[in-house]
Design a protein around this motif. Sequence first.
Motif, PDB file in Angstrom:
ATOM      1  N   MET A   1       0.813  -1.209   0.000  1.00 10.50           N
ATOM      2  CA  MET A   1       0.000   0.000   0.000  1.00 10.50           C
ATOM      3  C   MET A   1       0.847   1.259   0.000  1.00 10.50           C
ATOM      4  SD  MET A   1      -3.348  -0.813   2.300  1.00 10.50           S
ATOM      5  CE  MET A   1      -2.478  -1.631   3.608  1.00 10.50           C
ATOM      6  N   LYS A   2       2.144   1.087   0.215  1.00 12.83           N
ATOM      7  CA  LYS A   2       3.046   2.234   0.180  1.00 12.83           C
ATOM      8  C   LYS A   2       3.143   2.788  -1.238  1.00 12.83           C
ATOM      9  CE  LYS A   2       5.837   0.753   4.133  1.00 12.83           C
ATOM     10  NZ  LYS A   2       7.193   0.344   4.593  1.00 12.83           N
ATOM     11  N   SER A 159      -8.668  10.760   1.084  1.00 14.17           N
ATOM     12  CA  SER A 159      -8.680   9.357   1.503  1.00 14.17           C
ATOM     13  C   SER A 159      -8.570   8.357   0.356  1.00 14.17           C
ATOM     14  CB  SER A 159      -9.950   9.064   2.302  1.00 14.17           C
ATOM     15  OG  SER A 159     -11.107   9.222   1.485  1.00 14.17           O
ATOM     16  N   LEU A 160      -9.049   8.729  -0.819  1.00 12.86           N
ATOM     17  CA  LEU A 160      -9.089   7.784  -1.935  1.00 12.86           C
ATOM     18  C   LEU A 160      -7.696   7.638  -2.561  1.00 12.86           C
ATOM     19  CD1 LEU A 160     -10.866   6.052  -3.835  1.00 12.86           C
ATOM     20  CD2 LEU A 160     -11.226   8.117  -5.202  1.00 12.86           C
ATOM     21  N   PHE A 161      -7.237   6.405  -2.730  1.00 15.01           N
ATOM     22  CA  PHE A 161      -5.946   6.187  -3.387  1.00 15.01           C
ATOM     23  C   PHE A 161      -6.018   4.940  -4.271  1.00 15.01           C
ATOM     24  CE2 PHE A 161      -5.656   3.641   0.439  1.00 15.01           C
ATOM     25  CZ  PHE A 161      -4.974   2.499   0.040  1.00 15.01           C
ATOM     26  N   SER A 162      -5.092   4.848  -5.194  1.00 10.56           N
ATOM     27  CA  SER A 162      -5.064   3.709  -6.124  1.00 10.56           C
ATOM     28  C   SER A 162      -3.764   2.927  -5.940  1.00 10.56           C
ATOM     29  CB  SER A 162      -5.169   4.194  -7.573  1.00 10.56           C
ATOM     30  OG  SER A 162      -4.052   4.999  -7.903  1.00 10.56           O
ATOM     31  N   ASP A 163      -3.852   1.631  -6.189  1.00  5.08           N
ATOM     32  CA  ASP A 163      -2.674   0.762  -6.095  1.00  5.08           C
ATOM     33  C   ASP A 163      -2.921  -0.442  -7.004  1.00  5.08           C
ATOM     34  OD1 ASP A 163      -0.680  -1.075  -5.355  1.00  5.08           O
ATOM     35  OD2 ASP A 163      -0.519  -0.171  -3.370  1.00  5.08           O
ATOM     36  N   GLU A 164      -2.395  -0.383  -8.226  1.00  5.14           N
ATOM     37  CA  GLU A 164      -2.663  -1.432  -9.216  1.00  5.14           C
ATOM     38  C   GLU A 164      -2.140  -2.784  -8.743  1.00  5.14           C
ATOM     39  OE1 GLU A 164      -1.261  -0.410 -13.067  1.00  5.14           O
ATOM     40  OE2 GLU A 164      -2.425   1.461 -13.171  1.00  5.14           O
ATOM     41  N   ARG A 165      -0.956  -2.784  -8.142  1.00  4.75           N
ATOM     42  CA  ARG A 165      -0.377  -4.039  -7.666  1.00  4.75           C
ATOM     43  C   ARG A 165      -1.281  -4.693  -6.627  1.00  4.75           C
ATOM     44  NH1 ARG A 165       2.055  -5.801  -3.381  1.00  4.75           N
ATOM     45  NH2 ARG A 165       1.987  -3.733  -2.398  1.00  4.75           N
ATOM     46  N   LEU A 166      -1.786  -3.894  -5.705  1.00  5.70           N
ATOM     47  CA  LEU A 166      -2.661  -4.414  -4.658  1.00  5.70           C
ATOM     48  C   LEU A 166      -3.987  -4.882  -5.236  1.00  5.70           C
ATOM     49  CD1 LEU A 166      -2.935  -4.861  -1.606  1.00  5.70           C
ATOM     50  CD2 LEU A 166      -3.859  -2.540  -1.425  1.00  5.70           C
ATOM     51  N   GLU A 167      -4.510  -4.151  -6.216  1.00  2.33           N
ATOM     52  CA  GLU A 167      -5.769  -4.545  -6.856  1.00  2.33           C
ATOM     53  C   GLU A 167      -5.639  -5.926  -7.500  1.00  2.33           C
ATOM     54  OE1 GLU A 167      -7.568  -1.743  -9.539  1.00  2.33           O
ATOM     55  OE2 GLU A 167      -7.004  -0.037  -8.275  1.00  2.33           O
TER      56      GLU A 167
END
Length: 476
Positions: A1-2, A159-167
Motif C-alpha cells: 500500500m506504500k 482518503s481515496l488512493f489507487s494501487d494497481e499491484r494491490l488490486e
Amino acid sequence: MKNGQALHTSPYVTQIEKYADSIKQLSRTFLHLEEKKSAFSNEEIEDMFDRTKERACKSCEKCSWCWEEDFVHTYQMGYEVLSAIDHYGSELNTETKRKLQQRCLRWEAFLQEMLSAFHDARQNMMWNNRIVLGREGCAVQMDTFADMLRSTAKELEKSLFSDERLEKKLASHLKKRGIRVLYSSFFLNREGKYEVHLTARAVKNTCVTIKALVKAVSEVMGRQFIAESDQAFMLGKEYQTIVCMEGPVFYTLYGVARIGKDCNKISGDNFMMRELGGGKLAVALSDGMGSGEKACRESTLVMELLEELLEAGFPAKAAIQMINTTLVMGREEIHFSTVDLSMFDLYTGECRLIKAGASSTFIKKGNKVERISSSSLPIGVMHSIEIESVQRTLEDGDFVVMITDGVLDALPVGEQDLLMETIIGGTTGGNPKELAHHILEQVLNWTGEEPMDDMTVLAVGIWNCQDTCILGTDSV
C-alpha cells in the motif's frame, strides 16, 4: 500500500464541489429576497386610506371636502387612529376617539373600516414574515448541506488512493476462493484506518459468505477487517458492493430501563442507537414535551430524523440544528423536544457528548462518577439555538449513563445531581442493562410513588476488543 497514489483530480470530487457551490448560491439568493417587516409601508397605509374612503366616506356629503380640500388634516387624523389602534386596540384611547368624533360625521363607520383594514394588513404582514422565516430556515439548511458536501469532497480527495499491484493481488486471491472482482477501491479514513470497497460476485455455483470474503481481504491487506453492518450474509450471483473496514479497538454494550408517567405504557421518551461509518457509534435520547402519545410522536420524529441525517453523513451539530429548523418552521404552537447525543469513536475511545436542552449525563469510571450538564435550550423553540458539546476519553470498563428529566426531577430539589452520582457510583458489576435497571429502581424506591413524569435510563459500557472482533446481538 506504500505504492498507492492519491487521486487529487477525481471527477467525482470536482462534481461534488460544483454541487456545493450551486447550493451555496441558492442559499444566498434565498437570504437576499424580501426581509422580515416590522412596520407598514407607505403603500400599505395608502391602501388602508383608500379602502376607508371607498367604503365609509363615499356616500358622505363631506367626502370631497375631507379627502380633497382638507386632506392634510384627514390624513393626520387617519395616522392618529392607526397609531392608537396599534397601541390600544379596537377601543382606542379616549383622546383619539374624542377628536375623531368631533371631526367626522360618520366616525363609527370610519373607525370600523380603519380597524378592518389594519387587521387585514397586519395579517398579511404576519404571513409574509412567516414565509420569510421559512425561507431563512431553508437557507440555513442548504448552507449546512453545502458545507457538508464540501467537507465530504475534501475528505474523499484525501482518503481515496489507487494501487494497481494491490488490486491485482486482491483480485487473484479472491478468484481462488470463487469470487470475481469487478472493481475495487481503497480508502484511508481520517482515523488512519483502511477501507476496501469491493464490487464482486460469486463464481458460478460457488457459495461464498461475506465473512469468508472479509477474511480473504484481511489476509491480503495484512490487517484485521470486518464487514460494514447491514450488509448481506452471502455473496450472490449478481454483483454487489461490499465495504470492508479495519476492526475497531473498542466495542460497546447497552442497557435501557424506562417507565411512563403514572406507569403508562406509552412514554414520551425515545432513544436510538446507530452504527456509523469510520468506527463511529451514535447513541441518542429524546424527551418530548409533556407525556403520552403526543410527546411520544414528537420524540420519535426527532430520533428518526437524527438517525437519518447522521447515517447520511451530516455532522452531529448540523443535524440537530437542521431538525430544530424543521420543527420550528410552519408551526403555530411550540412543540419542543430535548436531544441528548453521545458519539463514540470505537477506534480511539473518544466520546463526544452533545446536548440540546437535555438532562445531565454521567460518566462512571470505576467508583468515580463525573457529571456533564448543559444549559442549552431544547429544539423546536427558536430558529437558531446554541448546541453545547464536550469530549471525554473513555477506557476499558467505563460507562456513559444518559437520563431524561423525569429521573432527576423525582429526586429532592437541590440534591438531585449529588444523589444520582451516589446511586451510579454505588453500583457494581459490568452489565449495562443491570446498571440501568438498578438506577431506575433506586430512584423509584426513593420517591415511593408512581412516576410523575416519563423516566428513562440509558447506560452504555465500553470495552477493549483485545484484538478480537466482538460480534453479537448485545454488542454494537
